[in-house]
Every structure is written in structure tokens, then in C-alpha cells.
Design a protein around this motif. Structure first.
Motif, PDB file in Angstrom:
ATOM      1  N   GLY A  24      36.566 -38.002 -63.420  1.00 19.20           N
ATOM      2  CA  GLY A  24      36.240 -39.206 -62.647  1.00 19.20           C
ATOM      3  C   GLY A  24      34.909 -39.080 -61.935  1.00 19.20           C
ATOM      4  O   GLY A  24      34.110 -40.019 -61.919  1.00 19.20           O
ATOM      5  N   ASN A  25      34.646 -37.910 -61.347  1.00 20.75           N
ATOM      6  CA  ASN A  25      33.367 -37.694 -60.660  1.00 20.75           C
ATOM      7  C   ASN A  25      32.195 -37.743 -61.631  1.00 20.75           C
ATOM      8  O   ASN A  25      31.121 -38.240 -61.287  1.00 20.75           O
ATOM      9  CB  ASN A  25      33.380 -36.372 -59.904  1.00 20.75           C
ATOM     10  CG  ASN A  25      34.158 -36.450 -58.616  1.00 20.75           C
ATOM     11  OD1 ASN A  25      34.323 -37.526 -58.043  1.00 20.75           O
ATOM     12  ND2 ASN A  25      34.678 -35.323 -58.171  1.00 20.75           N
ATOM     13  N   SER A  26      32.383 -37.230 -62.843  1.00 21.62           N
ATOM     14  CA  SER A  26      31.282 -37.256 -63.810  1.00 21.62           C
ATOM     15  C   SER A  26      30.946 -38.683 -64.217  1.00 21.62           C
ATOM     16  O   SER A  26      29.788 -39.022 -64.437  1.00 21.62           O
ATOM     17  CB  SER A  26      31.609 -36.406 -65.036  1.00 21.62           C
ATOM     18  OG  SER A  26      32.624 -37.001 -65.808  1.00 21.62           O
ATOM     19  N   ILE A  27      31.952 -39.550 -64.301  1.00 17.57           N
ATOM     20  CA  ILE A  27      31.702 -40.949 -64.656  1.00 17.57           C
ATOM     21  C   ILE A  27      31.179 -41.719 -63.458  1.00 17.57           C
ATOM     22  O   ILE A  27      30.189 -42.462 -63.553  1.00 17.57           O
ATOM     23  CB  ILE A  27      32.985 -41.598 -65.209  1.00 17.57           C
ATOM     24  CG1 ILE A  27      33.361 -40.946 -66.536  1.00 17.57           C
ATOM     25  CG2 ILE A  27      32.819 -43.106 -65.379  1.00 17.57           C
ATOM     26  CD1 ILE A  27      34.722 -41.308 -67.060  1.00 17.57           C
ATOM     27  N   LEU A  28      31.818 -41.554 -62.297  1.00 18.79           N
ATOM     28  CA  LEU A  28      31.399 -42.291 -61.104  1.00 18.79           C
ATOM     29  C   LEU A  28      30.036 -41.834 -60.584  1.00 18.79           C
ATOM     30  O   LEU A  28      29.353 -42.592 -59.898  1.00 18.79           O
ATOM     31  CB  LEU A  28      32.452 -42.144 -59.997  1.00 18.79           C
ATOM     32  CG  LEU A  28      33.778 -42.853 -60.246  1.00 18.79           C
ATOM     33  CD1 LEU A  28      34.781 -42.474 -59.176  1.00 18.79           C
ATOM     34  CD2 LEU A  28      33.578 -44.357 -60.295  1.00 18.79           C
ATOM     35  N   GLY A  29      29.647 -40.593 -60.910  1.00 13.34           N
ATOM     36  CA  GLY A  29      28.345 -40.086 -60.481  1.00 13.34           C
ATOM     37  C   GLY A  29      27.198 -40.930 -61.001  1.00 13.34           C
ATOM     38  O   GLY A  29      26.138 -41.024 -60.367  1.00 13.34           O
ATOM     39  N   ASN A  30      27.374 -41.584 -62.149  1.00 15.44           N
ATOM     40  CA  ASN A  30      26.344 -42.462 -62.708  1.00 15.44           C
ATOM     41  C   ASN A  30      26.093 -43.680 -61.820  1.00 15.44           C
ATOM     42  O   ASN A  30      25.047 -44.322 -61.917  1.00 15.44           O
ATOM     43  CB  ASN A  30      26.741 -42.934 -64.111  1.00 15.44           C
ATOM     44  CG  ASN A  30      26.830 -41.786 -65.086  1.00 15.44           C
ATOM     45  OD1 ASN A  30      26.106 -40.800 -64.973  1.00 15.44           O
ATOM     46  ND2 ASN A  30      27.724 -41.904 -66.050  1.00 15.44           N
ATOM     47  N   PHE A  31      27.051 -43.995 -60.952  1.00 15.17           N
ATOM     48  CA  PHE A  31      26.943 -45.164 -60.075  1.00 15.17           C
ATOM     49  C   PHE A  31      26.762 -44.763 -58.619  1.00 15.17           C
ATOM     50  O   PHE A  31      26.898 -45.595 -57.722  1.00 15.17           O
ATOM     51  CB  PHE A  31      28.197 -46.040 -60.217  1.00 15.17           C
ATOM     52  CG  PHE A  31      28.452 -46.480 -61.617  1.00 15.17           C
ATOM     53  CD1 PHE A  31      27.699 -47.493 -62.203  1.00 15.17           C
ATOM     54  CD2 PHE A  31      29.430 -45.863 -62.386  1.00 15.17           C
ATOM     55  CE1 PHE A  31      27.925 -47.883 -63.510  1.00 15.17           C
ATOM     56  CE2 PHE A  31      29.669 -46.251 -63.691  1.00 15.17           C
ATOM     57  CZ  PHE A  31      28.910 -47.257 -64.256  1.00 15.17           C
ATOM     58  N   GLY A  32      26.502 -43.496 -58.376  1.00  8.79           N
ATOM     59  CA  GLY A  32      26.312 -43.017 -57.011  1.00  8.79           C
ATOM     60  C   GLY A  32      27.603 -42.897 -56.223  1.00  8.79           C
ATOM     61  O   GLY A  32      27.582 -42.931 -54.986  1.00  8.79           O
TER      62      GLY A  32
END
Length: 184
Positions: A151-159
Motif C-alpha cells: 500500500g505504501n509503495s502505491i500511495l507513495g506515488n501520490f504523496g
């Protein structure tokens, strides 16, 4: 081809022979062969509690593939070999079956020896159940950690990160409500 069993009078003798061979193999630390002989013994006599109990000992001591190895992960212990400590779940099912057989054979008024053996089997069952429960909790924690990393790897793209979200369980329904917290 289907398995052809010997006539009924010989099945219990063959089960005893295979279980005795398993005892010798267990003493010689030849665990895979011991497990095979126990399995043969219970196939000849499905009510043979000693064979189930002996196979439970072997299953607990034998290295088994980790459930996580199907996903390319190593063992829980982090050795990277894809081998879990042992087959506690299999041992637990064998101990439960042995206790069930012993209980049904003892009847309403078991002897002192039968009560003692059944109590030992129930104690072993409780010990293995605790090990299974601990292993399950460890696997849940590992899985949740991996899901959080994903989840963090995906959400990291959106800050964002998983820490921006909180899940609160409703005690009445057991469902979860997820809320977004911008400040984290």
C-alpha cells in the motif's frame, strides 16, 4: 490401480508391524520413512491411535515447506530456504484423531491407564494448538506488514502513506470504518 488390501484378519497385524517398524525408524531418526510406515499403519487400521500419535511426533519434528514459499518468500525464521520449522498443523490433526480414538475405545468407564493416556494426549493437543495459534498470529502479522508495504509503495506515488489512514472496528457489527487523516 486401486489399493488392494489384504483380508480383514491380517490388516490389524500388518498395521502393528508397520507401526513397530515406524517405532524403530523413529528411534534411528529416519523420520520420512517413519512417517510412511505410520501412514501405512493407519491405512490398514484407521482406528490405530498409537500410529496417529507416533506420526504426530514425526510431523512435528519434520521440516515442511512454508506456506509463504509459494509466493517466493523464505521461511518465517528468515532463513530464505522456504522451509518452515515443522508441520504443527498436521501433528495437531493426528493428535486430535488419536485422542478421539482413545476416547471412543475407553468408553464410559476408562481404566486408570486409559485416563492417564487420554489426559497426556489432550495435554499434547493443547500444546500443539497453542503452537498453531502462535504461528497463525505470526503469519497474520507478516502478511499485514507486506500488505502495508505494498500500500505504501502505491500511495507513495501520490504523496501519501498507509499511516494517513486509520481503520476502526465497530464492536457491534465487526466491520471496519476507514478514515483519512491528512496530518500524518
Amino acid at each position: 490401480p486401486p489399493i488392494v488390501y489384504p483380508p480383514q484378519p491380517y490388516r490389524s497385524l500388518l498395521a502393528t508391524y508397520h507401526n513397530n517398524a515406524a517405532a524403530c525408524l523413529l528411534n534411528a531418526s529416519r523420520l520420512p520413512e517413519c512417517s510412511s510406515h505410520c501412514t501405512i499403519a493407519v491405512s490398514y487400521d484407521p482406528e490405530y491411535a498409537k500410529a496417529f500419535a507416533r506420526r504426530a511426533k514425526v510431523r512435528e519434528a519434520t521440516k515442511q515447506p512454508s506456506p509463504m514459499s509459494a509466493f517466493g518468500e523464505g521461511a518465517s525464521s528468515g532463513d530464505g530456504g522456504g522451509v518452515d520449522d515443522n508441520d504443527v498443523e498436521g501433528a495437531l490433526s493426528d493428535v486430535k484423531r488419536a485422542a478421539e480414538i482413545m476416547s471412543s475405545k475407553a468408553g464410559a468407564s476408562p481404566s486408570a491407564a486409559e485416563r492417564k493416556a487420554l489426559a497426556a494426549m489432550r495435554k499434547e493437543e493443547a500444546r500443539l494448538q497453542a503452537l498453531c495459534d502462535a504461528r497463525m498470529e505470526k503469519m497474520k502479522a507478516e502478511t499485514m506488514g507486506k500488505l502495508k508495504d505494498l500500500g505504501n509503495s502505491i500511495l507513495g506515488n501520490f504523496g501519501l502513506s498507509m499511516d494517513n489512514f486509520s481503520a476502526v472496528q465497530d464492536p457491534k457489527t465487526g466491520g471496519y470504518s476507514i478514515s483519512f487523516n491528512q496530518g500524518k
